[in-house]
Write an enzyme that holds these catalytic residues in place. Structure first.
Site: not given
Length: 360
Positions: A44, A46, A165, A179, A195, A199, A202
């Site tokens: 962590h 700290e 697009w 993403r 579509d 998803l 890249r």
């Protein structure tokens, strides 16, 4: 504390479902060590900051940390143990941790050891930084990020569903960056069918987002690009209890992870789905459409953050699709203003980014 918050931000996408945390150690007005939580399961903030102090004595020092030090054994030992051993004079904490195994316990341990403990310095900034973590802890649901691209006249697609697009190549690259910071990318069954999206991210980011298809009747085609690329990223299909068993079996055989959501309506099933995703450790979900799914989330106040990409194009058409479906509002005075809005350019596309405040 400003510096500690800057450090914490570097953990975004690497530490979830843990919170992002930064830590700075100051002695005699000088920073002698700093660190942040770099990776889930790793040390962590700290511990990293203390290790970077070069063996210097911490007596008389002040430790600034963006979140209450943990006081329980998880994947790592308690941070309170490390601080007790280091013996700083003062610990300044931006905010208390609502995690049930901490929730003020870390602060109490340090104060009981004789350390001066101060809480609330840049607390609002710390809460904004970890808003997704806080929503998951307090509401048991992921942070929902809505993203859409639209024309200048507010069209998500033409009347026949054509949408490629709308935005620039630079804007689409920004979407891939987002993403790569998320645990899941969610679309509705209509978007998945029309579509046939991938998803995927890249190039790859620090996280591999699961592709989540909200598909009441489990109608996703086995020949879809989602299933064809199932080896690249998981595919989760959220179906209703009315989905035909042979469809569920077909998708399961294709490698999909199925979540069958009970409930008499879309809102109840969506609520179940979000809770299930949070229980699986998902903190950030990017919702990329379509209009019906975005509208359902909006009507149920489950969208927390918005990225709207606006292209200088005009589509027209009274039947063309707008981004947010659902019931909406009757009076413009009831429209939800976004907070902390930011406007950026990506090639010819303008991006408006902001927060709804629904999770507050």
């Amino acid at each position: 504390m400003h510096r500690a918050l800057q450090l914490a931000e570097q953990g975004r996408g690497h530490v979830e479902p843990n919170p992002m945390v930064g830590c700075v150690v100051v002695k005699e007005g000088q920073i002698i060590g700093e660190g942040y939580h770099e990776k889930f399961g790793g040390p962590h903030a700290e511990v990293n900051a203390l290790a970077n102090c070069g063996g210097a004595s911490l007596e008389g020092s002040t430790v600034y940390v963006t979140l209450e030090p943990c006081c329980h054994h998880g994947k790592t030992p308690p941070c309170t143990d490390a601080l007790l051993a280091a013996k700083p004079a003062r610990v300044v904490v931006a905010m208390q941790d609502p995690f049930p195994k901490v929730q003020g316990g870390g602060l109490q341990i340090l104060a009981s050891a004789g350390m001066e403990v101060c809480v609330g310095v840049l607390g609002d900034e710390a809460q904004r930084l970890n808003a997704p973590y806080l929503k998951r802890q307090r509401q048991g649901k992921p942070w929902m990020i809505a993203k859409w691209a639209m024309t200048l006249d507010g069209k998500l697609a033409t009347a026949n569903g054509s949408s490629k697009w709308i935005s620039s190549e630079e804007a689409r690259a920004e979407v891939h960056r987002i993403r790569g910071l998320c645990d899941g990318v969610m679309v509705g069954s209509g978007t998945a069918k029309l579509d046939d999206p991938l998803l995927t991210t890249r190039p790859p980011g620090p996280r591999t987002a699961a592709r989540i298809i909200v598909d009441s009747q489990a109608s996703l085609s086995e020949s879809s690009r989602l299933i064809e690329t199932i080896d690249q990223a998981p595919v989760i299909v959220a179906a209703s209890t009315s989905a035909r068993s042979e469809r569920l079996e077909r998708l399961q055989h294709a490698g999909c992870d199925l979540i069958v959501c009970p409930g008499n309506d879309h809102a109840a099933r969506l609520d179940f789905l979000l809770q299930e995703l949070a229980q699986r450790g998902m903190t950030n979900i990017l919702v990329e459409g379509g209009s019906q799914l975005l509208g359902l989330l909006w009507d149920n106040r489950q969208i927390d953050e918005v990225y709207t990409f606006i292209a200088p194009k005009i589509a027209g058409g009274k039947d063309a699709i707008s981004p947010i479906g659902g019931q909406g509002i009757l009076n413009m005075e009831d429209a939800t203003p976004l907070a902390e809005t930011e406007v950026r350019s990506f090639g010819h596309t303008i991006c408006v980014h902001g927060f709804t405040g629904f999770a507050a």
